[in-house]
Design a protein around this motif. Structure first.
Motif, mmCIF file in Angstrom:
data_model
loop_
_atom_site.group_PDB
_atom_site.id
_atom_site.type_symbol
_atom_site.label_atom_id
_atom_site.label_comp_id
_atom_site.label_asym_id
_atom_site.label_seq_id
_atom_site.Cartn_x
_atom_site.Cartn_y
_atom_site.Cartn_z
ATOM 1 N N ILE A 34 -0.973 -7.970 9.363
ATOM 2 C CA ILE A 34 -2.165 -8.782 9.099
ATOM 3 C C ILE A 34 -2.632 -8.491 7.678
ATOM 4 O O ILE A 34 -2.956 -7.360 7.336
ATOM 5 N N PHE A 35 -2.628 -9.532 6.838
ATOM 6 C CA PHE A 35 -3.092 -9.398 5.466
ATOM 7 C C PHE A 35 -4.592 -9.692 5.432
ATOM 8 O O PHE A 35 -5.031 -10.779 5.812
ATOM 9 N N PRO A 54 -11.306 -10.323 1.354
ATOM 10 C CA PRO A 54 -12.645 -10.924 1.452
ATOM 11 C C PRO A 54 -12.595 -12.437 1.292
ATOM 12 O O PRO A 54 -11.693 -12.981 0.644
ATOM 13 N N HIS A 55 -13.565 -13.104 1.871
ATOM 14 C CA HIS A 55 -13.688 -14.558 1.748
ATOM 15 C C HIS A 55 -13.838 -14.936 0.277
ATOM 16 O O HIS A 55 -14.621 -14.350 -0.459
ATOM 17 N N GLY A 56 -13.041 -15.926 -0.153
ATOM 18 C CA GLY A 56 -13.128 -16.414 -1.522
ATOM 19 C C GLY A 56 -12.266 -15.674 -2.519
ATOM 20 O O GLY A 56 -12.088 -16.142 -3.644
ATOM 21 N N SER A 57 -11.721 -14.539 -2.143
ATOM 22 C CA SER A 57 -10.885 -13.786 -3.072
ATOM 23 C C SER A 57 -9.418 -14.165 -2.882
ATOM 24 O O SER A 57 -9.056 -14.906 -1.961
ATOM 25 N N GLY A 58 -8.567 -13.654 -3.759
ATOM 26 C CA GLY A 58 -7.150 -13.976 -3.686
ATOM 27 C C GLY A 58 -6.341 -12.860 -3.053
ATOM 28 O O GLY A 58 -6.841 -11.756 -2.805
ATOM 29 N N LEU A 59 -5.087 -13.158 -2.771
ATOM 30 C CA LEU A 59 -4.157 -12.185 -2.203
ATOM 31 C C LEU A 59 -2.852 -12.218 -2.989
ATOM 32 O O LEU A 59 -2.369 -13.290 -3.362
ATOM 33 N N ASP A 60 -2.300 -11.047 -3.217
ATOM 34 C CA ASP A 60 -1.019 -10.924 -3.905
ATOM 35 C C ASP A 60 -0.060 -10.226 -2.944
ATOM 36 O O ASP A 60 -0.187 -9.029 -2.700
#
Length: 382
Positions: free
Chosen positions: A276-277, A280-286
């Protein structure tokens, strides 16, 4: 400058619209650095548009980009940064850099800088432009691994920034304009094959014409389709001779098969199945998919991210998620292939998304399933 840094640190650690505090950005040469964009690979002679999606998202999430913000896109030549102004072949248009058309000499690192009296933030993207006579097909291709019988529904990718002419997007196989894939079906620029067969494997090119300043430019994208499995058997009237075959010949055949080298399948090291990645809401994921395989099989091993069973480019995340930056490195036990997936923004809709990393070569196929989760969603009683 120390005071400005402290002010910036306060800004990025505050709650934005009720969201958890964001981690601070690293700093270099008095500017805060955003993670690099996914690398772009294009062909000389075509129109190319560079966009800084991650950069834009960081400024928005951190509430740093008022309408009057000044953006400057430059090419990093090592000792100096070259800016593009006016209406030349390469020109900055708002927050994008346009190449009309691109040349091989345009390859390099490009820097987008946002600066005002208080803040300085920079992002970067690397562009590779290949001559038609020296194409690196592996890097230019959008690799799609499928199994015989599966459905292909692939949208010609990375075209959202262009205004298309009335001409339809044309798909061709093996770079031959006489070998159109129209019999398999096209709709709204998508390549559709209802039931993939072994013969469908190969290189496909989607081509279209775009209109910029009343002038036409070519744009193309390359898809490499990998197909694993065996086509359904064709029923014939030839009698079954298995019951009358010579046992000695059968044993010989079996012995011959036993000495055939076995290619081990690629193994997905990360992510683990069920991961599970969280963000926070609105932020990005790498994100990164890491695959271990024999070094001699590394070049022919496909690694691919899927969103709800579709390619990233054909999914609802098209434009909000980018994959690329494939890297191969030698590790203990073989070679490791790493493929990056960047999600520009996490929202409530992403929570229901099924994310898959798929890898495939002649030795076999493996996939892992993961999901998104908003940080603090589980167990948050407030």
């Amino acid at each position: 400058m120390v005071r400005l840094a402290l002010i910036f640190a306060v800004v990025i650690t505050e709650y934005v619209y009720g969201r958890p505090p964001l981690p601070p950005l690293p700093m270099k040469d008095s500017c805060y650095l955003v993670s690099p964009e996914v690398q772009i690979f294009r062909v000389e002679g075509e129109a190319v548009i560079l966009s800084f999606s991650l950069f834009e998202r960081e400024l928005k999430v951190r509430n740093l980009a008022p309408p009057t913000a000044r953006y400057l896109i430059t090419k990093d030549n090592g000792t100096e940064h070259v800016a593009y102004e006016g209406d030349g072949r390469v020109q900055q248009r708002n927050k994008q850099l346009w190449f009309l058309p691109a040349q091989a000499s345009d390859s390099g690192d490009y820097i987008c800088t946002y600066r005002n009296g208080t803040h300085c933030v920079t992002g970067s993207i690397t562009l590779y432009v290949y001559k038609p006579t020296s194409l690196d097909m592996e890097k230019l291709s959008y690799n799609i691994p499928l199994v015989v019988g599966e459905t292909l529904n692939f949208k010609c990718p990375s075209l959202d920034n262009f205004n298309k002419t009335d001409r339809l997007i044309e798909w061709h196989k093996e770079s031959s304009s006489t070998d159109s894939v129209a019999p398999f079906g096209q709709d709204s620029g998508k390549l559709m094959i209802p039931a993939v067969r072994r013969s469908h494997a190969g290189v496909y090119i989607c081509q279209l014409t775009v209109l910029i300043n009343h002038q036409q430019y070519k744009v193309s994208r390359i898809l490499r389709l990998h197909v694993q499995g065996t086509d359904p058997a064709i029923t014939t009237t030839v009698p079954d001779l298995s019951m009358t075959s010579d046992p000695e010949l059968d044993n010989s055949s079996s012995d011959s098969t036993a000495h055939t080298p076995i290619i081990p399948p690629p193994v997905i090291v990360l992510p683990l199945n069920g991961t599970i990645f969280e963000s926070p809401h609105g932020s990005g994921l790498d994100l990164f998919c890491k695959v271990l395989t024999e070094c001699k099989m590394a070049d022919s091993t496909v690694v691919r991210w899927l969103v709800n069973g579709q390619s990233v480019e054909s999914s609802y995340l098209n434009g909000w998620a980018l994959q690329g930056g494939r890297r191969v490195s030698k590790v203990s036990g073989g070679c490791q292939i790493e493929l990056r997936l960047v999600v520009v923004e996490m929202t409530e809709e992403n929570v229901k998304t099924e994310l898959k990393c798929i890898t495939q070569n002649q030795g076999g196929r493996q996939e892992v399933v993961a999901q998104f989760q908003l940080e603090g969603k589980i167990g948050n009683m407030t």
